[in-house]
Every structure is written in C-alpha cells, then in structure tokens.
Write an enzyme that holds these catalytic residues in place. Structure first.
Site, PDB file in Angstrom:
ATOM      1  N   GLY A 296      27.013  13.816  -5.435  1.00 32.43           N
ATOM      2  CA  GLY A 296      25.573  13.962  -5.598  1.00 32.43           C
ATOM      3  C   GLY A 296      25.171  14.659  -6.887  1.00 32.43           C
ATOM      4  CG  ASP A 297      21.869  17.316  -6.769  1.00 35.40           C
ATOM      5  OD1 ASP A 297      22.766  17.375  -5.892  1.00 35.40           O
ATOM      6  OD2 ASP A 297      20.856  18.035  -6.740  1.00 35.40           O
TER       7      ASP A 297
ATOM      8  CB  THR B  10      29.242  15.527  -7.633  1.00 35.87           C
ATOM      9  OG1 THR B  10      29.363  16.102  -6.342  1.00 35.87           O
ATOM     10  CG2 THR B  10      30.555  14.887  -8.042  1.00 35.87           C
TER      11      THR B  10
ATOM     12  N   GLY C 259      28.664  16.608   0.150  1.00 38.63           N
ATOM     13  CA  GLY C 259      28.627  16.223   1.562  1.00 38.63           C
ATOM     14  C   GLY C 259      29.055  14.782   1.774  1.00 38.63           C
TER      15      GLY C 259
ATOM     16  CG  ASP D   6      19.677  14.807   1.118  1.00 39.69           C
ATOM     17  OD1 ASP D   6      19.992  14.370   2.238  1.00 39.69           O
ATOM     18  OD2 ASP D   6      19.781  15.998   0.782  1.00 39.69           O
TER      19      ASP D   6
ATOM     20  CE1 TYR E 243      26.732  18.278   8.508  1.00 36.80           C
ATOM     21  CE2 TYR E 243      25.629  19.343  10.346  1.00 36.80           C
ATOM     22  CZ  TYR E 243      26.051  19.359   9.027  1.00 36.80           C
ATOM     23  OH  TYR E 243      25.789  20.446   8.231  1.00 36.80           O
TER      24      TYR E 243
ATOM     25  N   GLY F 108      17.809  15.788   4.568  1.00 33.21           N
ATOM     26  CA  GLY F 108      16.894  15.771   3.428  1.00 33.21           C
ATOM     27  C   GLY F 108      16.578  17.207   3.068  1.00 33.21           C
TER      28      GLY F 108
ATOM     29  CD  GLU G 276      19.141  19.033   5.715  1.00 33.33           C
ATOM     30  OE1 GLU G 276      19.636  18.199   4.952  1.00 33.33           O
ATOM     31  OE2 GLU G 276      19.800  19.879   6.321  1.00 33.33           O
TER      32      GLU G 276
HETATM   33  N1  LIG Z   1      25.835  22.958 -12.274  1.00 30.00           N
HETATM   34  C1  LIG Z   1      27.084  22.616 -11.911  1.00 30.00           C
HETATM   35  N2  LIG Z   1      28.089  22.602 -12.828  1.00 30.00           N
HETATM   36  C2  LIG Z   1      29.343  22.265 -12.487  1.00 30.00           C
HETATM   37  N3  LIG Z   1      29.705  21.907 -11.233  1.00 30.00           N
HETATM   38  C3  LIG Z   1      28.774  21.887 -10.276  1.00 30.00           C
HETATM   39  C4  LIG Z   1      27.414  22.241 -10.565  1.00 30.00           C
HETATM   40  N4  LIG Z   1      26.705  22.133  -9.422  1.00 30.00           N
HETATM   41  C5  LIG Z   1      27.588  21.745  -8.467  1.00 30.00           C
HETATM   42  N5  LIG Z   1      28.825  21.593  -8.981  1.00 30.00           N
HETATM   43  C6  LIG Z   1      30.025  21.199  -8.254  1.00 30.00           C
HETATM   44  O1  LIG Z   1      29.859  19.885  -7.732  1.00 30.00           O
HETATM   45  C7  LIG Z   1      30.432  19.781  -6.441  1.00 30.00           C
HETATM   46  C8  LIG Z   1      29.441  19.220  -5.469  1.00 30.00           C
HETATM   47  O2  LIG Z   1      28.185  19.936  -5.540  1.00 30.00           O
HETATM   48  P1  LIG Z   1      27.251  20.057  -4.246  1.00 30.00           P
HETATM   49  O3  LIG Z   1      28.003  20.750  -3.155  1.00 30.00           O
HETATM   50  O4  LIG Z   1      25.978  20.635  -4.684  1.00 30.00           O
HETATM   51  O5  LIG Z   1      27.089  18.582  -3.716  1.00 30.00           O
HETATM   52  P2  LIG Z   1      26.367  17.342  -4.357  1.00 30.00           P
HETATM   53  O6  LIG Z   1      27.269  16.682  -5.307  1.00 30.00           O
HETATM   54  O7  LIG Z   1      25.027  17.747  -4.855  1.00 30.00           O
HETATM   55  O8  LIG Z   1      26.255  16.417  -3.091  1.00 30.00           O
HETATM   56  P3  LIG Z   1      25.247  16.574  -1.858  1.00 30.00           P
HETATM   57  O9  LIG Z   1      24.288  15.446  -2.022  1.00 30.00           O
HETATM   58  O10 LIG Z   1      26.099  16.407  -0.682  1.00 30.00           O
HETATM   59  O11 LIG Z   1      24.618  17.912  -1.924  1.00 30.00           O
HETATM   60  C9  LIG Z   1      30.909  21.170  -6.065  1.00 30.00           C
HETATM   61  O12 LIG Z   1      32.321  21.191  -6.160  1.00 30.00           O
HETATM   62  C10 LIG Z   1      30.250  22.095  -7.058  1.00 30.00           C
HETATM   63  O13 LIG Z   1      31.063  23.205  -7.409  1.00 30.00           O
HETATM   64  O1  LIG Z   2      26.612  20.993   6.040  1.00 30.71           O
HETATM   65  P1  LIG Z   2      27.028  20.445   4.727  1.00 30.71           P
HETATM   66  O2  LIG Z   2      28.244  19.604   4.789  1.00 30.71           O
HETATM   67  O3  LIG Z   2      27.135  21.463   3.663  1.00 30.71           O
HETATM   68  O4  LIG Z   2      25.923  19.428   4.260  1.00 30.71           O
HETATM   69  C1  LIG Z   2      24.585  19.480   4.579  1.00 30.71           C
HETATM   70  C2  LIG Z   2      23.752  18.931   3.456  1.00 30.71           C
HETATM   71  O5  LIG Z   2      24.333  17.816   2.861  1.00 30.71           O
HETATM   72  C3  LIG Z   2      23.399  16.779   2.728  1.00 30.71           C
HETATM   73  O6  LIG Z   2      23.682  15.807   3.710  1.00 30.71           O
HETATM   74  C4  LIG Z   2      23.501  16.153   1.358  1.00 30.71           C
HETATM   75  O7  LIG Z   2      24.767  15.592   1.229  1.00 30.71           O
HETATM   76  C5  LIG Z   2      22.049  17.413   2.972  1.00 30.71           C
HETATM   77  O8  LIG Z   2      21.123  16.532   3.512  1.00 30.71           O
HETATM   78  C6  LIG Z   2      22.423  18.517   3.899  1.00 30.71           C
HETATM   79  O9  LIG Z   2      21.553  19.606   3.769  1.00 30.71           O
HETATM   80 MG   LIG Z   3      23.144  18.011  -3.963  1.00 30.58          MG
END
Ligand SMILES: Nc1ncnc2c1ncn2[C@@H]1O[C@H](COP(=O)(O)OP(=O)(O)OP(=O)(O)O)[C@@H](O)[C@H]1O
Ligand SMILES: O=P(O)(O)OC[C@H]1O[C@](O)(CO)[C@@H](O)[C@@H]1O
Ligand SMILES: [Mg+2]
Length: 536
Positions: A229-230, A232, A141, A260, A416, A304, A359
């Site tokens: 994030g986590d 990624t 995100g 978050d 957003y 969150g 949320e």
């Molecule tokens: N366990 C995993 N192994 C490999 N790639 C992953 C894994 N989990 C998530 N990804 C990849 O990382 C990217 C981002 O993951 P995700 O959408 O969960 O967002 P995020 O990095 O956690 O950020 P946010 O804080 O916005 O959720 C995606 O392209 C997803 O395919």
């Molecule tokens: O609607 P999207 O873009 O998938 O993202 C929403 C989520 O992304 C976050 O902002 C984390 O990046 C969360 O707080 C929220 O649930």
């Molecule tokens: Mg995440």
C-alpha cells in the site's frame, strides 16, 4: 539484433519536447568500492521528477530508466518476438512515445495535460534471461489478489522472458535482512491464486533502507517487485533512491495493493472489487437480522482507515443500506439532522434499518467519549478504536434512555473475513495485467515506478505521484451525492457544515471548469480525486 550493443535512451521524444528535469545521464563509470559494488556501474544523479513537455500543453510525468544514470548498457531483442502466442499480435510492442492521459474528460480548447508512460513490452530489453535474479516481497495488510500477483510475476518472468531465478522475500521488508528467502517457480506458485493471504507472508514496520539495499546487492538481485500500500510504496521509493545513489542496475518496481483503495492516480486497486462483493454478504446478513425483528438495526463495520471507498461502494451496490458513515464525512449523533433523529425516522417509516460504518469514521467522536489510546502500529499508522462497537452501544443507550422506541441491534464486524479471501475473477485478471506490465517495464530497463491502471490502461507511474497523498472519497463529488440520494441519509452538514476540509474541497472543485471530472490531480486540485471515470 542489438545484442551487446550500446543503445540510446528509450526515452527520446520528438523534437517538440523538452526535458525539464535534471535527470541527464552522467557519463563515466564509478570505480567499485567493495565486493557489493559488482553491480555498480555509474555515478548517481539527482532524483528530480522527470517531466517531458510537448505541444498543446502535453506533459509526460515519466519514470526513471537505467540509461538515465548508467551509460553504455547493452540491449537485447525482446524474446517475446519469437513467442508463438504473442508474435501474431499486431503492434504487440508498445511505441516509445505512447502515453496515457490522466484526465479523459477534456474541453475542446483545453491543454492536453498530464500523461503517464504506457506500460507493456518494448522491442529491446536491458536484461538477458540468465542475468536476471528477481525478488518479490509483500508488505502491509492482507488484500485479496496478493497471491495472484505473486503467481503472475513468477509466471510472466518465466514464460515471457525465460527468467528462471525468482526469490520470494519472506515476511515483508524486514525479510530482506532478517529472514530466509523462498525459491519461486511456476510449479510452486501454480495454485496459489486460489488462496487468500500471501504465501510470502507480510509485516508492518522493519523498513531499513540501507540493510535492504545491502541485501539486494549481496544476493545479486537486479529486479525487485514490491507489492503493498501507500506505506510500502514510500519504502519502495526510498529503496529506489538508494539503488540509484549506488548506481546499481536494479529495477525497483511497485505494485499497488490496498483494500482501502487509498492509493491516488490509479483507477482502483486490486482486491477492491472482491472486498466490495464480500461486504455484500455481511450487509445482507445485517439486513435479514434487522428486518426479522421489530425496530431492528443492523450495524456493519467495514475496513477503510482514512478512505471510505469500500463502505461507499458496498452501500451503493447493496441498496439495503440506510446510512453509510465514512471518515471523510464527519457526522454527529444528537439534535436536528443528527444520526439519532434519522434512525428514529427510518424505524418509524420502515420498521428496520442497516448502517454501514467504515472503521475510520467518527474517530473524533469516539475519542471524545472513550479514553484515546493514540497508539500506532509498527509502521506508524494510528490504531483506531472500534467505532462499530462504540456506535452500536451509543445507539442502544440512546433508545434505552428514551424508552419510546425499543430497538434490537445486531453488530457485525466482517473486516478480516473480507480481507482474507482469494480475489474474484475480475480481480484475478486485473492482477495478471498489473504483474505482466510490471515485468515488461523492468525488462525494458525502467525503474522507480508503480505499475497501475489509469483510465483503463496499464501505465508506469513515478513513485512520487503515488506517495504524495492518499486517495479519499470526495464528499462534494457526484458519487457521494449518488449515495446520499440512494440512502436518503442526512448529509450531516447542517449544523457542523463548517468543517475546513469541506471548504477546501469545494474551493478546489470551484477551480475546475464545468463538466470536468474531479479526477484532475493537478497541484491545485490534488485532493479531489475519485476512483472511476464513471463517477464524473
Ligand atoms: N515513509 C516510509 N518510508 C519507508 N518505509 C515505509 C514508510 N512508510 C511505511 N513504510 C514501510 O512499508 C511497509 C508497509 O507500510 P504500512 O504498514 O503502512 O502498510 P501499507 O503498505 O500502507 O499497506 P496497508 O494498505 O495495508 O496499510 C512497512 O514495512 C513500513 O515500515
Ligand atoms: O490489523 P492490521 O493487519 O494492522 O490491518 C488493519 C488495517 O489494514 C487495512 O486493511 C489496510 O490494509 C486497513 O483497512 C486496516 O485499518
Ligand atoms: Mg497504508
């Protein structure tokens, strides 16, 4: 100085230390197997954590380095030593043995505990400027500060190390194999920090480790900066493992991004302060609306998913909030100690009230009354029902049925809007330091790490420490107690205080010596992390 000479590992430590992991370099290079293998130089080694121990219970959770799996690499003097801006700085280069403690509150006889490698420029680098082909990708995100990190990576590489070739990967992980790249120069990124979002685009899902590493090899990329994030960071870790398995001289570097603040170990994530600040505007609007009518209630939903940090800090900062509901603290509506009772009390005392809800709070209640969709996004994250809408309707229905207290409720969802703004001044500085630290580490041959702030110092943290768990608000910690005492809201523990999570947290907390900060992330206490040293 050392140009084109073979160098010893930069990770050699005093004789009092010993290496526990199995990260020893394997000598002898591997024959190339395909055109892609032009960067391949060594046998793969296994990926056990690289842990170094020293005297008095000192532990270094170290990060991988090229020399762990590629022998006889040439090194070069760091060009920063000739940079007029930096050459005046005393002790500009970081000492090989510098590390940063994870825990700053200690007992006089306690063990020194876990440390992370201090970030910063090293005297020797493992890349010549012309050799570097860097790539930057943003995933997950949006978050304030993404463009600042991109800008500072490009400018740091260019101005500090003379690196001219930097590619932007378009649209997240899948952009490695499904989209065109973008050429990034100091000129093209000059103004981007003033804009929200990410100039590279982002996405969820689409992580295909093999295709991504194939693309890295095909494009001759040897430094990959992955901002996200986590999820990624888990993806970055998988890329690093594959890069190492193929024996490539490619630095894989994570830069933690999460509005978050759910990434563990680090003090806080960039964009978080900006988000908390922007949330004040929504809370203020809710307060103005609520106090302008009789029995006014303002409800504000903040982001969150699993961690309520934005809601908690926005509440503490505002002082206009009467109740803050977060995922970590289950609540209930009816009966003694419940939300309805508290609302009635506040309205009678004060004539109006403001509720902030994260949320991810109360999702179990929402799915009890609304048919659960239980859908996931492309990355596998559970999609939530709109708890803000749900709770607003429940409160309206409750007081309408009661007929004794007519209320006016306004619901504000700024989520957003908060995420899409540019970062504030302090986040900009934070992003700059994170990006520069990331670059210094990659140039020095480190890989498989996340660049992060620990106790106010820039460090390199091994991926496994970042991905092993999420950071949550600890409701038995002092910060949540401060919040409860500032809002006077119920703890919601009275009748449903039997939740297992709380018991586990309390059990873990009880294992901490008196006065110890719950930032301890030893295995026993790994769920009791909070984000600022000042929370202790
Ligand atoms: N366990 C995993 N192994 C490999 N790639 C992953 C894994 N989990 C998530 N990804 C990849 O990382 C990217 C981002 O993951 P995700 O959408 O969960 O967002 P995020 O990095 O956690 O950020 P946010 O804080 O916005 O959720 C995606 O392209 C997803 O395919
Ligand atoms: O609607 P999207 O873009 O998938 O993202 C929403 C989520 O992304 C976050 O902002 C984390 O990046 C969360 O707080 C929220 O649930
Ligand atoms: Mg995440």
């Amino acid at each position: 100085m050392d140009s084109n000479s073979s160098s010893p590992s930069p990770n050699n430590h005093a004789s009092t230390t010993k290496i526990n992991g199995f990260f020893h370099p394997k000598l002898g290079s591997q024959p190339a197997t395909s055109s892609r293998s032009r960067l391949a130089m060594a046998s793969p080694v296994n990926s056990d954590p690289k842990v170094v121990t020293g005297t008095a219970g000192y532990i270094l959770e170290d990060v991988p380095h090229f020399t762990d799996y590629i022998p006889n690499l040439p090194t070069y003097p760091n060009p920063l030593q000739d940079n007029p801006a930096y050459s005046v700085v005393k002790q500009y280069f970081v000492h090989v043995d510098d590390s940063v403690p994870q825990k700053v509150v200690v007992h006089k006889d306690g063990a020194r505990g876990v440390h992370f490698r201090r970030a910063g420029p090293r005297q020797k680098v493992y890349f010549e400027a012309d050799e570097v082909q860097a790539a930057i990708v943003t995933c997950g995100g949006l978050c304030p500060g993404l463009n600042t990190v991109i800008r500072e990576l490009v400018c740091g590489l260019h101005h500090m190390y003379g690196v001219k070739r930097v590619l932007g990967i378009n649209g997240g992980y899948r952009g490695f194999y499904a989209r065109n790249t973008i050429t990034l120069t100091p000129k093209s990124v000059n103004d981007i920090h003033k804009r929200g979002g990410t100039v590279l685009g982002t996405s969820r899902g689409g992580h295909d480790t093999k295709k991504i590493v194939d693309s890295i090899q095909d494009r001759g990329i040897n430094q990959v900066y992955i901002i996200g994030g986590d999820g990624t960071q888990k993806g970055a870790s998988a890329i690093f493992e594959e890069v190492r398995r193929r024996g490539l001289k490619v630095s894989v570097v994570g830069i933690p991004k999460t509005i978050d603040n759910d990434i563990p170990v680090i003090d806080k994530s960039f964009g978080f302060d900006t988000a908390v600040e922007e949330a004040q505007r929504a809370i203020n609007a809710a307060h103005v609306e609520a106090e302008s009518v009789e029995n006014g209630i303002g409800v504000v939903k903040l982001m969150g998913r699993n961690s309520g940090f934005i809601a908690m800090y926005a509440t503490l900062a505002s002082r206009d909030v009467d109740c803050c509901l977060i995922p970590e603290s289950p609540f209930y509506l009816e009966g003694p100690g419940g939300l309805y009772e508290y609302i009635e009390k506040r309205l009678k005392e004060n004539g109006h009230m403001v509720i902030v809800i994260a949320e991810g709070a109360g999702q179990e209640l929402v799915s009890e009354s609304v048919q659960s969709m239980s859908k996931q996004d492309a990355s596998g994250n559970k999609l939530f029902q709109d708890v803000g809408l749900w709770i607003s309707q429940k409160i309206r229905d409750h007081f309408a049925a009661q007929k004794t207290l007519p209320i006016t409720l306004k619901y504000i969802d700024p989520t957003y809007m908060i995420r899409a703004i540019p970062s504030n001044a302090s986040d900009n500085v934070y992003c700059t330091l994170l990006a520069q630290s990331a670059v210094h580490g990659a140039m020095a041959g480190y890989t498989g790490y996340t660049s992060g702030l620990v106790n106010g110092r820039q460090t390199y943290i091994p991926f496994y420490r970042i991905t092993e768990r999420q950071n949550h608000v600890v409701i038995t910690d002092r910060m949540w107690a401060r919040l409860l005492s500032s809002t006077n809201q119920p703890s919601f523990l009275d009748s449903k205080g039997d939740n297992e999570e709380k018991k586990e947290e309390e059990a873990a907390l009880n294992q901490l010596p008196d006065g110890h900060c719950s930032k301890d992330t030893s295995l026993a206490n790994k769920e009791i992390n909070s984000i600022y040293p000042t929370t202790c």
